[in-house]
Design an enzyme around this catalytic site. Structure first.
Site, PDB file in Angstrom:
ATOM      1  N   SER A 117     -19.267  29.244  56.284  1.00 10.37           N
ATOM      2  CA  SER A 117     -20.343  29.852  55.494  1.00 10.37           C
ATOM      3  C   SER A 117     -21.685  29.248  55.892  1.00 10.37           C
ATOM      4  CB  SER A 117     -20.044  29.573  54.013  1.00 10.37           C
ATOM      5  OG  SER A 117     -20.741  30.453  53.179  1.00 10.37           O
ATOM      6  N   CYS A 122     -27.667  25.387  55.129  1.00 13.10           N
ATOM      7  CA  CYS A 122     -28.936  24.788  55.549  1.00 13.10           C
ATOM      8  C   CYS A 122     -28.719  23.341  55.954  1.00 13.10           C
ATOM      9  CB  CYS A 122     -29.946  24.800  54.404  1.00 13.10           C
ATOM     10  SG  CYS A 122     -30.536  26.431  54.007  1.00 13.10           S
ATOM     11  N   ALA A 172     -29.368  29.780  57.020  1.00 16.23           N
ATOM     12  CA  ALA A 172     -30.425  30.774  56.906  1.00 16.23           C
ATOM     13  C   ALA A 172     -31.524  30.470  57.923  1.00 16.23           C
ATOM     14  CB  ALA A 172     -31.004  30.739  55.494  1.00 16.23           C
ATOM     15  N   GLN A 188     -27.452  33.939  60.057  1.00 16.18           N
ATOM     16  CA  GLN A 188     -27.949  34.499  58.803  1.00 16.18           C
ATOM     17  C   GLN A 188     -29.469  34.570  58.860  1.00 16.18           C
ATOM     18  OE1 GLN A 188     -27.933  32.232  55.037  1.00 16.18           O
ATOM     19  NE2 GLN A 188     -26.758  33.889  54.132  1.00 16.18           N
ATOM     20  N   TYR A 223     -33.507  34.500  46.826  1.00 16.18           N
ATOM     21  CA  TYR A 223     -34.534  34.568  47.877  1.00 16.18           C
ATOM     22  C   TYR A 223     -35.176  35.961  47.863  1.00 16.18           C
ATOM     23  CZ  TYR A 223     -32.627  30.056  48.969  1.00 16.18           C
ATOM     24  OH  TYR A 223     -32.221  28.744  48.848  1.00 16.18           O
ATOM     25  N   ARG A 283     -18.412  23.860  51.737  1.00 14.90           N
ATOM     26  CA  ARG A 283     -18.289  22.404  51.570  1.00 14.90           C
ATOM     27  C   ARG A 283     -17.002  21.831  52.156  1.00 14.90           C
ATOM     28  NH1 ARG A 283     -19.520  22.707  45.374  1.00 14.90           N
ATOM     29  NH2 ARG A 283     -18.386  24.630  45.808  1.00 14.90           N
TER      30      ARG A 283
HETATM   31  C1  LIG Z   1     -25.328  22.111  52.289  1.00 18.65           C
HETATM   32  C2  LIG Z   1     -25.294  23.560  51.887  1.00 18.65           C
HETATM   33  C3  LIG Z   1     -26.235  24.434  52.413  1.00 18.65           C
HETATM   34  C4  LIG Z   1     -26.184  25.811  52.098  1.00 18.65           C
HETATM   35  N1  LIG Z   1     -27.058  26.679  52.710  1.00 18.65           N
HETATM   36  C5  LIG Z   1     -26.879  28.021  52.562  1.00 18.65           C
HETATM   37  C6  LIG Z   1     -27.591  28.949  53.357  1.00 18.65           C
HETATM   38  O1  LIG Z   1     -28.367  28.598  54.260  1.00 18.65           O
HETATM   39  N2  LIG Z   1     -27.384  30.274  53.124  1.00 18.65           N
HETATM   40  C7  LIG Z   1     -26.496  30.716  52.170  1.00 18.65           C
HETATM   41  O2  LIG Z   1     -26.349  31.922  51.994  1.00 18.65           O
HETATM   42  N3  LIG Z   1     -25.784  29.855  51.439  1.00 18.65           N
HETATM   43  C8  LIG Z   1     -25.928  28.526  51.627  1.00 18.65           C
HETATM   44  N4  LIG Z   1     -25.125  27.647  50.950  1.00 18.65           N
HETATM   45  C9  LIG Z   1     -24.054  28.196  50.084  1.00 18.65           C
HETATM   46  C10 LIG Z   1     -22.717  28.273  50.849  1.00 18.65           C
HETATM   47  O3  LIG Z   1     -22.805  29.137  51.971  1.00 18.65           O
HETATM   48  C11 LIG Z   1     -21.576  28.725  49.928  1.00 18.65           C
HETATM   49  O4  LIG Z   1     -21.844  30.041  49.508  1.00 18.65           O
HETATM   50  C12 LIG Z   1     -21.385  27.829  48.706  1.00 18.65           C
HETATM   51  O5  LIG Z   1     -21.479  26.450  49.064  1.00 18.65           O
HETATM   52  C13 LIG Z   1     -20.022  28.063  48.048  1.00 18.65           C
HETATM   53  O6  LIG Z   1     -18.984  27.833  48.982  1.00 18.65           O
HETATM   54  P1  LIG Z   1     -18.092  26.463  48.956  1.00 18.65           P
HETATM   55  O7  LIG Z   1     -17.519  26.356  47.559  1.00 18.65           O
HETATM   56  O8  LIG Z   1     -17.045  26.688  50.014  1.00 18.65           O
HETATM   57  O9  LIG Z   1     -18.992  25.308  49.247  1.00 18.65           O
HETATM   58  C14 LIG Z   1     -25.187  26.284  51.211  1.00 18.65           C
HETATM   59  C15 LIG Z   1     -24.266  25.386  50.660  1.00 18.65           C
HETATM   60  C16 LIG Z   1     -24.293  24.047  51.009  1.00 18.65           C
HETATM   61  C17 LIG Z   1     -23.239  23.122  50.436  1.00 18.65           C
END
Ligand SMILES: Cc1cc2nc3c(=O)[nH]c(=O)nc-3n(C[C@H](O)[C@H](O)[C@H](O)COP(=O)(O)O)c2cc1C
Length: 354
Positions: free
Chosen positions: A24, A27, A59, A101, A181, A323
């Protein structure tokens, strides 16, 4: 060897993913002037080596004012494209599909990188555009109402960034319309108080999203799949709903979007899933069933068996993992071992570890 839905290949347009597991977008707040560097290559390529079928960059801002922080990735010039080319090549070389993205932070822009603080950037910051001049919170940068000319430029900026992404070698392009956003701000009645063609009812509030995907689709080769990440609900009374997401997803499909990445929340401070992000899986299933489009489920997915069951039961076509991929870049290879399917260890490692 067992058979597993999670490790069955999946094709969208001309692109086949070796399995249903995607990294996923996350950032990294590690870019200088929006440029990808060694950290981005290491971070993303190592997860491709780790067996994921799809690896999506964080992103990447389509204009410099569209960054969340000054350390975000960007794609607003050909120099940014050239900096990303080795990243896409390294992911491809490791057997995964390289994805990117594309984003504009709108009123959530010009903030410090999270491990420094949450305030607006004091020096070198910028005023942030929004559908209506409503700051995200008391610490936000100066927030102004976007004019028609800036809206038109933003649509073009998404298309140009998408063309550069395809040129750089990315084979999966996602528009970030979630998490509060810019485009999410236009979609939700809580943040869009406009009375022009880009506001009002659902149709007007959806206009920017649809014009962006139309322009992006026209800018990229037909074999490249296009994804949209939505916040499927706002988690706030009177906000964007799952029914709105289903209606929008149908229109996105008509414009050539191939998959909907189903997230939620983050439009206004504190608007997150009440019981954790696992509930977002219900949105992936609902959009898949009711809008008739492939979906990606994301949020709280950590185990191989739950991921496999999600795909097997028709809840989603792909799982995106954030994560858990940071904790274990080899998540996909370990998942294959847990499910008893052939794990695609890279050949230079294979004899030593299996
Ligand atoms: C460090 C970090 C940075 C993230 N940056 C973005 C991002 O750039 N774009 C986005 O759509 N979601 C971003 N997310 C959200 C993740 O893509 C994801 O949707 C969210 O963490 C839930 O998934 P998980 O439970 O597997 O962590 C970020 C999450 C984390 C932990």
């Amino acid at each position: 060897m067992e058979r597993s839905s999670l490790f069955s290949p999946f094709t969208l347009r001309g692109v086949t993913f070796r399995n249903r597991i995607g990294v996923s977008p996350m950032c990294q707040y590690s870019a200088v002037d929006g440029m990808a560097g060694p950290w981005h290559l290491t971070h993303l390529a190592s997860r491709a080596v780790g067996g994921a079928g799809l690896v999506v960059t964080e992103a990447a801002a389509v204009v410099s004012q569209g960054r969340i922080s000054p350390a975000d990735l960007g794609l607003w010039s050909d120099a940014h494209r050239d900096a990303l080319r080795p990243v896409a090549a390294a992911i491809t070389d490791a057997g995964a599909v390289p994805g990117i993205q594309l984003a504009h932070a709108g009123r959530k822009g010009s903030t410090q990188i999270p491990w420094i603080g949450r305030d607006a950037v004091a020096e070198g910051g910028w005023a942030v555009p929004a559908p209506s001049a409503l700051p995200f919170n008391r610490r936000s940068a100066l927030t102004y109402t976007m004019g028609a000319e800036e809206i038109a430029r933003t649509i073009i900026a998404f298309a140009e960034a998408a063309r550069r992404a395809a040129d750089a070698g990315f084979r999966f392009i996602e528009c970030h319309f979630a998490h509060g956003y810019l485009v999410h701000q236009f979609l939700s009645p809580l943040t869009n108080l406009r009375d022009d063609a880009f506001g009002g009812g659902l149709e007007g509030r959806s206009r920017l999203a649809l014009e962006i995907v139309r322009a992006v689709r026209a800018a990229i080769p037909a074999e490249i799949p296009l994804s949209v990440r939505l916040s499927c609900v706002d988690w706030v009374e009177g906000g964007w709903t799952l029914d709105d997401s289903i209606t929008l997803a149908r229109h996105l499909g008509e414009e050539g979007v191939d998959i909907v990445d189903c997230s939620s929340g983050a439009l206004v401070p504190g608007a997150a899933p009440p019981d954790g992000p696992a509930v977002q899986r219900d949105f992936a299933r609902a959009i898949r069933e009711r809008a008739g489009l492939p979906t990606a489920a994301v949020g709280g997915i950590t185990g191989a068996r739950e991921a496999d069951a999600l795909i097997e039961s028709g809840g989603a076509d792909m799982v995106l993992i954030a994560r858990a991929m940071l904790r274990d870049p080899y998540w996909a290879l370990h998942a294959a071992e847990a499910l008893g399917v052939e794990a695609a260890w890279p050949l230079p490692y294979k004899r030593a570890v299996t």
